[in-house]
Design a protein around this motif. Structure first.
Motif, PDB file in Angstrom:
ATOM      1  N   PRO A  21      -6.439  10.474   2.069  1.00  0.00           N
ATOM      2  CA  PRO A  21      -7.443  10.159   1.413  1.00  0.00           C
ATOM      3  C   PRO A  21      -8.784  10.718   1.290  1.00  0.00           C
ATOM      4  O   PRO A  21      -9.806  10.174   0.870  1.00  0.00           O
ATOM      5  CB  PRO A  21      -7.495   8.521   1.884  1.00  0.00           C
ATOM      6  CG  PRO A  21      -7.508   8.550   3.337  1.00  0.00           C
ATOM      7  CD  PRO A  21      -6.081   9.741   3.419  1.00  0.00           C
ATOM      8  N   VAL A  51      -8.103   9.370   9.835  1.00  0.00           N
ATOM      9  CA  VAL A  51      -8.615   8.613   8.496  1.00  0.00           C
ATOM     10  C   VAL A  51      -9.928   7.924   9.191  1.00  0.00           C
ATOM     11  O   VAL A  51     -10.853   8.066   8.374  1.00  0.00           O
ATOM     12  CB  VAL A  51      -7.581   7.629   7.994  1.00  0.00           C
ATOM     13  CG1 VAL A  51      -8.393   6.608   7.269  1.00  0.00           C
ATOM     14  CG2 VAL A  51      -6.500   8.196   7.385  1.00  0.00           C
ATOM     15  N   ARG A  55     -13.428   8.205   7.241  1.00  0.00           N
ATOM     16  CA  ARG A  55     -14.169   6.954   6.721  1.00  0.00           C
ATOM     17  C   ARG A  55     -15.624   6.994   7.462  1.00  0.00           C
ATOM     18  O   ARG A  55     -16.597   6.731   6.730  1.00  0.00           O
ATOM     19  CB  ARG A  55     -13.529   5.747   6.974  1.00  0.00           C
ATOM     20  CG  ARG A  55     -13.871   4.624   6.619  1.00  0.00           C
ATOM     21  CD  ARG A  55     -12.970   3.449   7.194  1.00  0.00           C
ATOM     22  NE  ARG A  55     -12.902   3.269   8.492  1.00  0.00           N
ATOM     23  CZ  ARG A  55     -11.524   3.405   9.145  1.00  0.00           C
ATOM     24  NH1 ARG A  55     -10.630   3.852   8.606  1.00  0.00           N
ATOM     25  NH2 ARG A  55     -11.473   3.539  10.519  1.00  0.00           N
ATOM     26  N   VAL A  61     -13.471   8.883   1.546  1.00  0.00           N
ATOM     27  CA  VAL A  61     -12.192   8.385   1.534  1.00  0.00           C
ATOM     28  C   VAL A  61     -11.977   7.666   0.064  1.00  0.00           C
ATOM     29  O   VAL A  61     -12.652   7.135  -0.628  1.00  0.00           O
ATOM     30  CB  VAL A  61     -11.940   6.998   2.382  1.00  0.00           C
ATOM     31  CG1 VAL A  61     -10.618   6.558   2.319  1.00  0.00           C
ATOM     32  CG2 VAL A  61     -12.089   7.480   3.691  1.00  0.00           C
ATOM     33  N   ASP A  62     -10.764   8.044  -0.481  1.00  0.00           N
ATOM     34  CA  ASP A  62     -10.418   7.742  -1.729  1.00  0.00           C
ATOM     35  C   ASP A  62      -9.164   7.497  -1.814  1.00  0.00           C
ATOM     36  O   ASP A  62      -8.019   8.059  -1.834  1.00  0.00           O
ATOM     37  CB  ASP A  62     -10.289   8.932  -2.638  1.00  0.00           C
ATOM     38  CG  ASP A  62     -10.080   8.880  -4.129  1.00  0.00           C
ATOM     39  OD1 ASP A  62      -9.543   7.503  -4.296  1.00  0.00           O
ATOM     40  OD2 ASP A  62     -10.206   9.441  -5.104  1.00  0.00           O
ATOM     41  N   THR A  63      -8.569   5.986  -1.668  1.00  0.00           N
ATOM     42  CA  THR A  63      -7.604   5.340  -1.562  1.00  0.00           C
ATOM     43  C   THR A  63      -6.537   5.581  -2.659  1.00  0.00           C
ATOM     44  O   THR A  63      -5.254   5.783  -2.523  1.00  0.00           O
ATOM     45  CB  THR A  63      -7.513   3.858  -1.140  1.00  0.00           C
ATOM     46  OG1 THR A  63      -8.389   3.308  -2.166  1.00  0.00           O
ATOM     47  CG2 THR A  63      -8.339   3.554   0.183  1.00  0.00           C
ATOM     48  N   ASP A  64      -7.281   5.555  -3.820  1.00  0.00           N
ATOM     49  CA  ASP A  64      -6.298   5.823  -5.182  1.00  0.00           C
ATOM     50  C   ASP A  64      -5.957   7.097  -4.899  1.00  0.00           C
ATOM     51  O   ASP A  64      -4.542   7.295  -5.532  1.00  0.00           O
ATOM     52  CB  ASP A  64      -7.255   5.856  -6.474  1.00  0.00           C
ATOM     53  CG  ASP A  64      -7.649   4.349  -6.613  1.00  0.00           C
ATOM     54  OD1 ASP A  64      -6.873   3.412  -6.115  1.00  0.00           O
ATOM     55  OD2 ASP A  64      -8.870   4.082  -7.308  1.00  0.00           O
ATOM     56  N   ALA A  66      -5.148   8.840  -2.158  1.00  0.00           N
ATOM     57  CA  ALA A  66      -3.905   8.828  -1.461  1.00  0.00           C
ATOM     58  C   ALA A  66      -2.575   8.179  -1.857  1.00  0.00           C
ATOM     59  O   ALA A  66      -1.524   8.538  -1.527  1.00  0.00           O
ATOM     60  CB  ALA A  66      -4.346   8.130  -0.098  1.00  0.00           C
ATOM     61  N   ARG A 463       2.089   5.895   6.926  1.00  0.00           N
ATOM     62  CA  ARG A 463       1.899   4.833   6.084  1.00  0.00           C
ATOM     63  C   ARG A 463       2.755   3.567   7.092  1.00  0.00           C
ATOM     64  O   ARG A 463       2.817   2.606   6.668  1.00  0.00           O
ATOM     65  CB  ARG A 463       2.634   4.822   4.864  1.00  0.00           C
ATOM     66  CG  ARG A 463       1.882   5.819   3.916  1.00  0.00           C
ATOM     67  CD  ARG A 463       2.821   5.938   2.649  1.00  0.00           C
ATOM     68  NE  ARG A 463       2.006   6.687   1.537  1.00  0.00           N
ATOM     69  CZ  ARG A 463       2.028   7.977   1.589  1.00  0.00           C
ATOM     70  NH1 ARG A 463       2.714   8.633   2.503  1.00  0.00           N
ATOM     71  NH2 ARG A 463       1.119   8.679   0.602  1.00  0.00           N
TER      72      ARG A 463
END
Length: 464
Positions: A21, A51, A55, A61-64, A66, A463
């Motif tokens: 991310p 991560v 963060r 951080v860009d979770t979208d 990821a 994950r």
């Protein structure tokens, strides 16, 4: 797992510190490379940044983003020592708390005698992690992307320990300062020796444009025959949305910049040029919308916002904030002219221009003349270049682009998108994938076609 002809899937170790991310510069290239290799039948393992570092230290951080990484890709996140970034004395270890100067000197000595980069500990941890995975199932080839260039050092060390060939991807330059065209380090700095060392053993070296390849070929002629150009490109999941964006037909003309704003970009020249352009009746009510993050960490956001003048209603400049990947299409749909704002010198190519071109909208360039990005834009029929960074020249380019936006028809948009087609990501990455495939043993060579899909099981370690 084996394909229809019995050859097993080739296995690649991808050393990419900035990987989703993360939202750092160049992360789209890393994401696309991993996804492309997976789609071509590779078993892909990525070693990326922790991560919590992204963060807590970078605030980035860009979770979208990821979520757009293929789930079959295994992502490992080796540890990184935070000595260079830790400013809170309460978090210091006992030795550093009691002997801070000694601890600093020892750290600096390690930088001189080991790998000269703050990310060196991550590189070593990546090698240790990769060796454990290699013992379980052999890697066939290593691909490393920089920056940071500890990934290059890790690829070299892994090769020395295992014999596995490696390819280097310079999405940035290491020893060349892209903003001064001069050396990034003084003579005698260990970075020079390390670059020569890792290039000397590399089975292939990729650069994002001809200018960077030529500079390195002149400096390292013995490696020139292994060098290639792999330009950036546009990604289908973005381009599908941008091509569908209709032309705006109502409201004030809207110029838009989409991307991270950084301190090295010619911000004042952009704002000054836009102010002059609004002095023309045709652009009197025009607006300039800035979409994206202000810097790569929160510390400099206020200064960048002040430089943009986005808080002053008289400027016509509006800061719209960060944009998730799911909102990109709406940004383009609400824009008439796209602004390509770039810092740097003739060696600079930005990944954003490829996405811009898929929209079929006018693009106005605000950057120093002669940068490498101009080679990509040269045949784009709706490109409007400022002759210099003087505000009057920037205003002239904006005026011409605005007029083109008013007169734009579907045929012009289609012609512009046809130019973008040559930079589809699968096309630009194909030579790199072919170079990696040429290094495979016969048992894993294949041709990338008709490979069996890989199960998700035991692939994406991050994950779980």
């Amino acid at each position: 797992m084996r394909g229809e002809r019995g050859a097993r899937r080739p296995r690649v170790l991808y050393l990419a510190f900035y990987f989703p991310p993360s939202r750092a510069s160049g992360v789209y290239r890393a994401r696309a490379t991993a996804n492309h290799l997976m789609s071509r039948g590779w078993d892909v393992t990525v070693c990326a940044a922790p991560v919590d570092f992204l963060r807590d230290v970078l605030g980035s951080v860009d979770t979208d983003l990821a979520a757009t990484v293929a789930p079959e890709i295994r992502v490992e996140r080796p540890a990184l020592q935070r000595f260079a970034w830790e400013k809170d004395v309460r978090r210091y270890g006992r030795f550093r708390r009691n002997l801070p100067r000694t601890a600093q000197k020892l750290y600096q000595l390690g930088q001189r005698l080991g790998f000269p980069e703050h990310y060196a500990s991550w590189g070593l941890a990546s090698v240790a992690r990769a060796l454990r995975l290699h013992r379980r199932q052999r890697f066939d080839v290593v691909l490393a992307t920089g920056n940071p260039f500890a990934s290059f050092g890790a690829a070299w060390l892994f090769h020395r320990l295992t014999g596995v060939p490696y390819v280097l991807d310079y999405r940035d330059s290491w020893t060349l300062d892209l903003f001064t065209n001069g050396p990034a380090f003084p003579a005698g700095h260990p970075a020079w020796a390390w670059e020569r060392r890792v290039l000397g053993q590399a089975a292939g070296v990729a650069f994002v444009n001809d200018a960077l390849r030529d500079w390195h070929a002149r400096r390292y002629p013995a490696v020139a025959d292994r060098m290639m150009v792999v330009p950036n490109g546009w990604d289908p999941d973005v381009a599908t949305a941008t091509e569908a964006a209709p032309q705006r037909t109502a409201g004030p003309l809207r110029f838009a910049y989409l991307g991270t704003v950084t301190r090295v970009q010619p911000i004042e020249e952009l704002v000054g040029g836009f102010a002059l352009a609004r002095g023309h009746a045709e652009l009197a009510d025009a607006q300039l919308h800035i979409h994206g993050h202000l810097g790569f960490n929160p510390n400099g956001a206020r200064d960048l916002l002040d430089r943009l003048g986005a808080d002053r209603p008289d400027t016509g400049v509006r800061y719209r904030g960060p944009v998730s990947k799911t909102e990109v299409a709406s940004v383009y749909e609400d824009s008439d002219v796209l602004v390509f704002l770039a810092g740097g010198s003739k060696y600079v190519t930005s990944g954003k221009i490829f996405e811009y071109m898929t929209t079929g909208r006018p693009i106005v360039s605000v950057h120093a003349p002669g940068i490498a990005a101009e080679e990509v834009l040269a045949d784009y029929p709706l490109w409007f270049r400022a002759r210099s960074l003087e505000p009057a020249d920037v205003a002239d380019a904006m005026l011409r682009a605005g007029r083109a936006a008013h007169a734009l028809d579907p045929g012009q948009r289609a012609a512009a998108r046809r130019h973008a087609d040559r930079y589809a990501r699968d096309l630009t990455l194909a030579p790199l994938e072919a170079r990696l495939r040429s290094l495979l043993p016969a048992s894993a060579a294949g041709d990338g076609a008709g490979a069996d899909p890989v199960g998700v099981e035991d692939r994406d370690h991050a994950r779980r």
